[in-house]
Design a protein around this motif. Structure first.
Motif, PDB file in Angstrom:
ATOM      1  N   LEU A  85     -41.965   7.340   9.771  1.00 27.18           N
ATOM      2  CA  LEU A  85     -42.803   7.988   8.757  1.00 27.18           C
ATOM      3  C   LEU A  85     -42.771   7.182   7.473  1.00 27.18           C
ATOM      4  O   LEU A  85     -41.716   6.686   7.054  1.00 27.18           O
ATOM      5  CB  LEU A  85     -42.303   9.406   8.472  1.00 27.18           C
ATOM      6  CG  LEU A  85     -42.277  10.406   9.629  1.00 27.18           C
ATOM      7  CD1 LEU A  85     -41.893  11.786   9.103  1.00 27.18           C
ATOM      8  CD2 LEU A  85     -43.600  10.463  10.354  1.00 27.18           C
ATOM      9  N   ILE A  86     -43.919   7.058   6.824  1.00 25.66           N
ATOM     10  CA  ILE A  86     -44.009   6.331   5.555  1.00 25.66           C
ATOM     11  C   ILE A  86     -43.953   7.333   4.413  1.00 25.66           C
ATOM     12  O   ILE A  86     -44.747   8.269   4.344  1.00 25.66           O
ATOM     13  CB  ILE A  86     -45.307   5.509   5.481  1.00 25.66           C
ATOM     14  CG1 ILE A  86     -45.329   4.469   6.608  1.00 25.66           C
ATOM     15  CG2 ILE A  86     -45.432   4.824   4.121  1.00 25.66           C
ATOM     16  CD1 ILE A  86     -46.637   3.700   6.706  1.00 25.66           C
ATOM     17  N   MET A  87     -42.979   7.143   3.512  1.00 28.29           N
ATOM     18  CA  MET A  87     -42.774   8.056   2.389  1.00 28.29           C
ATOM     19  C   MET A  87     -43.903   7.956   1.372  1.00 28.29           C
ATOM     20  O   MET A  87     -44.617   6.956   1.298  1.00 28.29           O
ATOM     21  CB  MET A  87     -41.450   7.736   1.693  1.00 28.29           C
ATOM     22  CG  MET A  87     -40.233   7.841   2.564  1.00 28.29           C
ATOM     23  SD  MET A  87     -38.763   7.218   1.701  1.00 28.29           S
ATOM     24  CE  MET A  87     -37.612   7.107   3.066  1.00 28.29           C
ATOM     25  N   LEU A  88     -44.016   8.991   0.573  1.00 33.80           N
ATOM     26  CA  LEU A  88     -44.925   8.970  -0.565  1.00 33.80           C
ATOM     27  C   LEU A  88     -44.256   8.171  -1.688  1.00 33.80           C
ATOM     28  O   LEU A  88     -43.242   8.594  -2.246  1.00 33.80           O
ATOM     29  CB  LEU A  88     -45.228  10.390  -1.028  1.00 33.80           C
ATOM     30  CG  LEU A  88     -46.135  11.194  -0.096  1.00 33.80           C
ATOM     31  CD1 LEU A  88     -45.968  12.680  -0.330  1.00 33.80           C
ATOM     32  CD2 LEU A  88     -47.588  10.779  -0.312  1.00 33.80           C
TER      33      LEU A  88
ATOM     34  N   GLU B  18     -50.922  11.497  -7.827  1.00 30.36           N
ATOM     35  CA  GLU B  18     -50.212  11.568  -9.110  1.00 30.36           C
ATOM     36  C   GLU B  18     -49.217  12.719  -9.153  1.00 30.36           C
ATOM     37  O   GLU B  18     -48.071  12.549  -9.598  1.00 30.36           O
ATOM     38  CB  GLU B  18     -51.221  11.712 -10.255  1.00 30.36           C
ATOM     39  CG  GLU B  18     -50.579  11.774 -11.630  1.00 30.36           C
ATOM     40  CD  GLU B  18     -51.572  11.948 -12.750  1.00 30.36           C
ATOM     41  OE1 GLU B  18     -51.188  11.751 -13.921  1.00 30.36           O
ATOM     42  OE2 GLU B  18     -52.748  12.290 -12.467  1.00 30.36           O
ATOM     43  N   VAL B  19     -49.602  13.893  -8.656  1.00 25.29           N
ATOM     44  CA  VAL B  19     -48.682  15.030  -8.728  1.00 25.29           C
ATOM     45  C   VAL B  19     -47.554  14.900  -7.705  1.00 25.29           C
ATOM     46  O   VAL B  19     -46.432  15.356  -7.941  1.00 25.29           O
ATOM     47  CB  VAL B  19     -49.424  16.378  -8.556  1.00 25.29           C
ATOM     48  CG1 VAL B  19     -50.415  16.586  -9.697  1.00 25.29           C
ATOM     49  CG2 VAL B  19     -50.124  16.478  -7.212  1.00 25.29           C
ATOM     50  N   LEU B  20     -47.836  14.262  -6.574  1.00 22.61           N
ATOM     51  CA  LEU B  20     -46.801  14.106  -5.552  1.00 22.61           C
ATOM     52  C   LEU B  20     -45.795  13.022  -5.909  1.00 22.61           C
ATOM     53  O   LEU B  20     -44.690  12.987  -5.357  1.00 22.61           O
ATOM     54  CB  LEU B  20     -47.448  13.798  -4.203  1.00 22.61           C
ATOM     55  CG  LEU B  20     -48.327  14.917  -3.639  1.00 22.61           C
ATOM     56  CD1 LEU B  20     -49.011  14.456  -2.363  1.00 22.61           C
ATOM     57  CD2 LEU B  20     -47.530  16.189  -3.385  1.00 22.61           C
ATOM     58  N   LEU B  21     -46.153  12.160  -6.845  1.00 24.72           N
ATOM     59  CA  LEU B  21     -45.246  11.110  -7.296  1.00 24.72           C
ATOM     60  C   LEU B  21     -44.426  11.535  -8.515  1.00 24.72           C
ATOM     61  O   LEU B  21     -43.565  10.788  -8.981  1.00 24.72           O
ATOM     62  CB  LEU B  21     -46.036   9.837  -7.619  1.00 24.72           C
ATOM     63  CG  LEU B  21     -46.707   9.165  -6.410  1.00 24.72           C
ATOM     64  CD1 LEU B  21     -47.657   8.070  -6.877  1.00 24.72           C
ATOM     65  CD2 LEU B  21     -45.684   8.608  -5.439  1.00 24.72           C
ATOM     66  N   LEU B  22     -44.656  12.763  -9.015  1.00 26.88           N
ATOM     67  CA  LEU B  22     -43.890  13.268 -10.153  1.00 26.88           C
ATOM     68  C   LEU B  22     -42.418  13.440  -9.784  1.00 26.88           C
ATOM     69  O   LEU B  22     -42.091  13.902  -8.693  1.00 26.88           O
ATOM     70  CB  LEU B  22     -44.441  14.623 -10.617  1.00 26.88           C
ATOM     71  CG  LEU B  22     -45.811  14.638 -11.290  1.00 26.88           C
ATOM     72  CD1 LEU B  22     -46.255  16.090 -11.522  1.00 26.88           C
ATOM     73  CD2 LEU B  22     -45.779  13.879 -12.614  1.00 26.88           C
TER      74      LEU B  22
ATOM     75  N   GLY C 143     -42.670   3.937   1.064  1.00 26.54           N
ATOM     76  CA  GLY C 143     -44.043   3.468   0.939  1.00 26.54           C
ATOM     77  C   GLY C 143     -44.218   2.845  -0.433  1.00 26.54           C
ATOM     78  O   GLY C 143     -43.294   2.228  -0.974  1.00 26.54           O
ATOM     79  N   SER C 144     -45.370   3.032  -1.006  1.00 20.30           N
ATOM     80  CA  SER C 144     -45.637   2.521  -2.353  1.00 20.30           C
ATOM     81  C   SER C 144     -46.581   3.481  -3.055  1.00 20.30           C
ATOM     82  O   SER C 144     -47.290   4.256  -2.405  1.00 20.30           O
ATOM     83  CB  SER C 144     -46.258   1.130  -2.297  1.00 20.30           C
ATOM     84  OG  SER C 144     -47.580   1.195  -1.765  1.00 20.30           O
ATOM     85  N   ASP C 145     -46.596   3.414  -4.377  1.00 16.82           N
ATOM     86  CA  ASP C 145     -47.529   4.249  -5.127  1.00 16.82           C
ATOM     87  C   ASP C 145     -48.967   3.920  -4.753  1.00 16.82           C
ATOM     88  O   ASP C 145     -49.815   4.816  -4.633  1.00 16.82           O
ATOM     89  CB  ASP C 145     -47.320   4.047  -6.626  1.00 16.82           C
ATOM     90  CG  ASP C 145     -45.997   4.602  -7.118  1.00 16.82           C
ATOM     91  OD1 ASP C 145     -45.211   5.110  -6.291  1.00 16.82           O
ATOM     92  OD2 ASP C 145     -45.737   4.521  -8.336  1.00 16.82           O
TER      93      ASP C 145
ATOM     94  N   ARG D 276     -54.251   6.667   0.193  1.00 14.34           N
ATOM     95  CA  ARG D 276     -54.285   7.667   1.250  1.00 14.34           C
ATOM     96  C   ARG D 276     -54.786   9.012   0.756  1.00 14.34           C
ATOM     97  O   ARG D 276     -55.546   9.700   1.442  1.00 14.34           O
ATOM     98  CB  ARG D 276     -52.877   7.831   1.831  1.00 14.34           C
ATOM     99  CG  ARG D 276     -52.794   8.888   2.901  1.00 14.34           C
ATOM    100  CD  ARG D 276     -51.479   8.985   3.638  1.00 14.34           C
ATOM    101  NE  ARG D 276     -50.306   8.446   3.074  1.00 14.34           N
ATOM    102  CZ  ARG D 276     -49.128   9.078   3.001  1.00 14.34           C
ATOM    103  NH1 ARG D 276     -49.046  10.322   3.456  1.00 14.34           N
ATOM    104  NH2 ARG D 276     -48.068   8.498   2.510  1.00 14.34           N
ATOM    105  N   LEU D 277     -54.348   9.440  -0.431  1.00 12.60           N
ATOM    106  CA  LEU D 277     -54.579  10.806  -0.880  1.00 12.60           C
ATOM    107  C   LEU D 277     -55.515  10.917  -2.077  1.00 12.60           C
ATOM    108  O   LEU D 277     -55.896  12.028  -2.449  1.00 12.60           O
ATOM    109  CB  LEU D 277     -53.238  11.457  -1.239  1.00 12.60           C
ATOM    110  CG  LEU D 277     -52.222  11.514  -0.097  1.00 12.60           C
ATOM    111  CD1 LEU D 277     -50.870  11.967  -0.623  1.00 12.60           C
ATOM    112  CD2 LEU D 277     -52.708  12.435   1.005  1.00 12.60           C
TER     113      LEU D 277
END
Length: 293
Positions: free
Chosen positions: A177-180, A256-260, A241-243, A249-250
């Motif tokens: 699985l590739i992380m966010l 932006e909110v999932l990378l908070l 993964g990477s930003d 993907r999203l």
């Protein structure tokens, strides 16, 4: 109490209905179609088929109950209009009565912050910035008991949109699985049954008003969560993964909110509501709980 509930067939709302009924409250579920009415009626609730955008009709229902909990959300671009319509109907029905109206929100409105409290400044990303003026309008009405329950990411019973997103993560060539992003950002989470418990306590506690942050206090990293999600997803492991990958993907707004990076202090909910989370965290749920079914 006789409680009006929106979203009673949804992930959060269905658990709230169960929580209310198990503690002796009657539920009047506002639903949009006859099929939903039959579903909630089969679970012992009184169903009212109503368009939540119909301010007068919704206000009529809310004026006839002792309290209201609003959990309904289409989860798309119409969410702002729906919340605004329901809040306006609640103000029409409840201003001057002192009755409680509990409005569910989300922790993303505070932006990146490792220790969010109810007094933290709002730094809402564009995806959720629309929530703030609606919540302010609600809480500015002094003669009704307005409450905004700021929920962390809800999980449990094998459901929830964000857990589902992790379980469906893309995979690398080895099947991992590739992380966010890097996976180092912390997320705040809460079991949906614990969230329902908090909402019921807010409704029952006459002194409860304003903002309440509802979170289990565990604050796992996305790396920990995705590695745990690999178990029910039957993936070998999870890799960073990477930003840029997350945005591609999203989309920029959702990524932006999932990378908070977020954490919380839930002193207010614990002290004023005597609330304590009692369920296992999402990491444990992924590894050994409902998501392995």
């Amino acid at each position: 109490m006789k409680v009006a509930l929106t979203g009673a067939t949804g992930f959060i709302g269905s658990h709230v209905m169960t929580e209310l009924q198990e503690h002796g409250h009657g539920v009047t579920a506002l639903v949009r179609a006859q099929a939903q009415a039959e579903t909630v009626a089969a679970r012992g609730a009184t169903a009212v088929v109503v368009d939540l955008y119909d301010r007068r009709a919704v206000a009529s229902v809310l004026s006839g109950v002792d309290g209201t909990i609003h959990t309904a959300s289409p989860g798309d671009a119409t969410s702002a209009d729906l919340d605004s319509a329901v809040v306006d109907a609640a103000i029409d029905a409840l201003a001057g009565t002192g009755k409680p109206y509990v409005h569910i929100s989300g922790l993303w409105i505070y932006g990146a912050n490792p220790s969010v409290t109810e007094d933290s400044p709002f730094k809402a990303p564009p995806l959720v910035a629309w929530k703030l003026p609606i919540q302010t309008r609600l809480l500015d009405v002094s003669d009704m008991r307005g409450v905004v329950a700021v929920a962390s990411t809800a999980y449990g019973d094998g459901g929830g949109g964000i857990p589902g997103l992790l379980l469906g993560s893309p995979r690398d060539d080895a099947g991992n699985l590739i992380m966010l992003g890097s996976g180092q950002q912390h997320w705040s989470t809460v079991h949906v049954a614990d969230l329902a418990d908090a909402l019921r306590r807010v409704l029952e506690q006459d002194s409860a008003r304003g903002y309440y942050i509802i979170d289990d206090g565990l604050h796992p990293t996305v790396a920990e969560l995705t590695e745990a999600a690999a178990v029910p997803a039957r993936a070998p492991a999870a890799v960073p993964g990477s930003d840029d990958e997350a945005r591609a993907r999203l989309g920029d707004l959702f990524a932006e909110v999932l990378l908070l990076d977020q954490g919380t202090d839930t002193t207010k909910a614990r002290a004023e509501l005597d609330w304590r989370p009692s369920h296992s965290g999402l990491v444990e749920e992924f590894r050994n709980g409902s998501y392995r079914a």
